[in-house]
Design a protein around this motif. Structure first.
Motif, PDB file in Angstrom:
ATOM      1  N   SER A 116       9.207  -1.045   8.006  1.00  0.00           N
ATOM      2  CA  SER A 116       8.810  -2.442   7.862  1.00  0.00           C
ATOM      3  C   SER A 116       9.799  -3.267   7.044  1.00  0.00           C
ATOM      4  CB  SER A 116       7.412  -2.483   7.258  1.00  0.00           C
ATOM      5  OG  SER A 116       6.952  -3.790   7.230  1.00  0.00           O
ATOM      6  N   GLU A 366      -3.343 -11.249   6.244  1.00  0.00           N
ATOM      7  CA  GLU A 366      -3.214 -10.599   4.953  1.00  0.00           C
ATOM      8  C   GLU A 366      -2.246 -11.388   4.084  1.00  0.00           C
ATOM      9  OE1 GLU A 366      -3.567  -5.999   5.328  1.00  0.00           O
ATOM     10  OE2 GLU A 366      -1.919  -6.675   6.574  1.00  0.00           O
ATOM     11  N   SER A 489       0.318  -0.219  -4.322  1.00  0.00           N
ATOM     12  CA  SER A 489       0.883  -0.349  -2.976  1.00  0.00           C
ATOM     13  C   SER A 489       0.820   0.984  -2.253  1.00  0.00           C
ATOM     14  CB  SER A 489       2.336  -0.809  -3.099  1.00  0.00           C
ATOM     15  OG  SER A 489       3.057  -0.437  -1.948  1.00  0.00           O
ATOM     16  N   GLY A 490       0.630   0.909  -0.925  1.00  0.00           N
ATOM     17  CA  GLY A 490       0.654   2.122  -0.103  1.00  0.00           C
ATOM     18  C   GLY A 490       1.926   2.209   0.722  1.00  0.00           C
ATOM     19  N   THR A 491       2.932   1.378   0.435  1.00  0.00           N
ATOM     20  CA  THR A 491       4.122   1.378   1.287  1.00  0.00           C
ATOM     21  C   THR A 491       5.420   1.650   0.538  1.00  0.00           C
ATOM     22  OG1 THR A 491       4.424  -0.996   1.022  1.00  0.00           O
ATOM     23  CG2 THR A 491       3.113  -0.285   2.906  1.00  0.00           C
ATOM     24  N   ARG A 499       0.340  -3.884  -7.826  1.00  0.00           N
ATOM     25  CA  ARG A 499       0.288  -5.284  -7.431  1.00  0.00           C
ATOM     26  C   ARG A 499      -0.902  -5.946  -8.141  1.00  0.00           C
ATOM     27  NH1 ARG A 499       3.971  -5.052  -3.518  1.00  0.00           N
ATOM     28  NH2 ARG A 499       3.795  -3.716  -1.691  1.00  0.00           N
TER      29      ARG A 499
END
Ligand code: G16
Length: 546
Positions: A116, A366, A489-491, A499
């Protein structure tokens, strides 16, 4: 046709292949370990049911390692029994385009290669995720199954054969499986033509409307050049950084005011075009900017919802609107007035899929610069840009006027996110654990001029299948509609990213033009106090403020 034979390769498990918010993301070098990618792909195949003879869609955002991974997956897909794999030319599919192609071909599913908005290159990030036949990210029950398989894998199947040429549109046979290489843009552009009034947008542009789209050297370049310049007639050069590069030109392909700062500077200068936008590494995120005004993603969702009747494909068809929990409540205000349902889901696009499949929502968004609709099951950067262009073509007003009128009608949700990146995982967990213990006792506490009216660790029960997702972030709500949210965060791929999301609600028109950080100042102070952030992490400042 290359001669080939199916080979069974012995392997041992890795213990770090748990998919995050959006698949498995790690450094490229991590993925290049022997059998690392293969183990994960075999675990996907072992978790998705009976796909024998069926079709898989395969492509990615073109970052470093994209095409090596495609060759590995093609051979494994053939050895495991897929009937056909449809691949984007040169290995390219934006995430939304992959979703379009999965749905159009009624494929069994798709594998999307992307990290991403994370940087790309030999020392940067790579990622892989599985999407199901509805075109959306696999639900937790599948990603949990994939993770379990990665912990017990002992062998995988592949072919001992040459690579396939994916640079030309063509059809190949790979040991009995068809590999079809297709144009990466065509199906997507066709769908956008069906959804939006291209004639109205073309007329607006030929009447002098100007725009700048920053593709950030990422996957959206070819899509934006075709749609915005070739089909809609924006003048050459309206799409900047339009040639995709394996390392995104050394940049960080995250469309926000910090990473797309050239665009931001242009839009706040005297040379500003009428409209500016940017998209991320894999083309699912978007940023919308007008002359001298930045539209927060939360506001963008609310404004798109409020103006949906101006776009014929959506006129009278918006069944409901969903936002992720940390996204501001601006769209809730619109839903209330329109008399449609609004939903608050955990972060992660996969949670919207069930609601869309059950016809409960049409639009969703989002705070993390993702907006989309039920036309596919992914967020869609260019779709959001075209939605805005369609609204502008009908209303014939500036972005700033549209946003300000919206605030006057629905109130303004001041909004900001403060990220503390790459903190030690233990410290980040301590912050969250401390908050989790505190939240039960915060209700009715007076802090400064505000009173806490609710606080919890967000737990979501899916209204369609009743599945429960807990520990989705700490919510602290105040009596005046303000909120502070804490979430990990999960990314990210190094350490942990904490965050903190801030939101306040203003209905007095005289107070609607304050500086955002100033408007949120009291909440920022409260958050640091409640979380003990500085003591527990040693951080005195956020890394990125958007
Ligand atoms: C992914 C998901 C999004 C989600 C985001 C959250 O975005 O697809 O639905 O909002 O992660 O990121 P984080 O967990 O870091 O806050 P993307 O664009 O990275 O696929």
């Amino acid at each position: 046709m290359p001669t080939s034979s199916i080979t069974t390769v012995s392997t041992t498990p890795f213990d770090d292949q748990k998919p995050g918010t959006s698949g498995l993301r790690k450094k490229v070098k991590h993925f290049q370990q022997i059998n690392y990618l293969e183990n994960f792909v075999q675990s996907i195949f072992a978790s998705i049911g009976n796909f024998q003879g069926k079709t898989l869609i395969l492509g990615g955002d073109g970052r470093f390692y994209n095409n090596d991974a495609i060759q590995v997956i093609l051979k494994m897909a053939s050895a495991n029994g897929f009937g056909k794999v449809i691949v984007g030319q040169n290995g390219i599919f934006s995430t939304p385009a992959a979703s379009v192609v999965i749905r159009k071909n009624q494929a069994y599913g798709g594998i999307i290669l992307s990290a991403s908005h994370n940087p790309g290159g030999p020392d940067e990030d790579f990622g892989i995720k599985y999407n199901t036949g509805n075109g959306g990210p696999a639900p937790e029950k599948i990603t949990d199954a994939i993770y379990s398989k990665t912990l017990e894998i002992t062998e995988y199947l592949t072919l001992d054969t040459d690579n396939i040429d994916i640079t030309h549109v063509a059809s190949h046979d790979l040991n009995g499986m068809t590999v079809e290489i297709i144009d990466s843009v065509e199906d997507y552009a066709q769908l956008m033509n069906e959804l939006f009034d291209f004639d109205a947008i073309r007329n607006m542009i030929s009447d002098g409307f100007t725009l700048c789209f920053d593709a950030m050297h990422a996957v959206t370049g070819p899509y934006a050049l075709e749609i915005l310049e070739n089909q809609l007639g924006a003048k050459k050069g309206s799409v900047i950084n339009g040639i995709p590069q394996e390392d995104f030109g050394g940049g960080h392909p995250d469309p926000n005011l910090v990473h797309a700062h050239h665009l931001a500077e242009l839009m706040f200068s005297e040379q500003s075009p009428d409209f500016g936008a940017a998209s991320d590494g894999d083309g699912d995120r978007n940023m919308i900017v007008g002359n001298n005004i930045f539209v927060t993603p939360s506001d963008s969702l609310a404004i798109i919802t409020a103006n949906a009747d101006l776009v014929s494909a959506y006129k009278g068809k918006v069944m409901g609107v969903a936002r992720s929990m940390p996204t501001s409540q601006a769209s809730d205000q619109v839903a209330k007035k329109m008399g449609i349902e609004s939903y608050e889901t955990p972060t992660g696009w996969k949670f919207f899929g069930n609601l869309m499949d059950a016809d409960k929502v049409t639009l969703c968004g989002e705070e993390s610069f993702g907006t989309g609709s039920s036309h596919i099951r992914e967020k869609d950067g260019l779709w959001a840009v075209l939605f805005w262009l369609n609204i502008l073509a009908v209303r014939k007003e500036s972005v700033a006027d549209i946003v300000k009128q919206h605030w006057h009608e629905f109130g303004r949700n001041y909004y900001s996110r403060h990220d503390y990146e790459a903190i030690e995982s233990d410290s980040a967990n301590n912050v969250m654990e401390g908050l989790r213990n505190k939240v039960k006792n915060l209700i009715n506490t007076q802090t400064g001029s505000l009173t806490i009216s609710y606080s919890d660790d967000f737990c979501y029960t899916d209204p369609v299948d009743n599945s429960v997702s807990d520990h989705q972030g700490i919510r602290i709500g105040f009596n005046n509609g303000s909120r502070i949210i804490f979430r990990l965060s999960g990314t990210g791929t190094s350490g942990a990213t904490l965050r903190i999301y801030y939101e306040s609600y203003e209905t007095n028109p005289d107070n609607m033009n304050q500086d955002t950080q100033q408007a949120l100042d009291e909440l920022i102070k409260i958050s640091l106090e409640i979380s003990d952030l500085q003591t527990l992490t040693g951080r005195t400042e956020a890394t990125v403020i958007t």
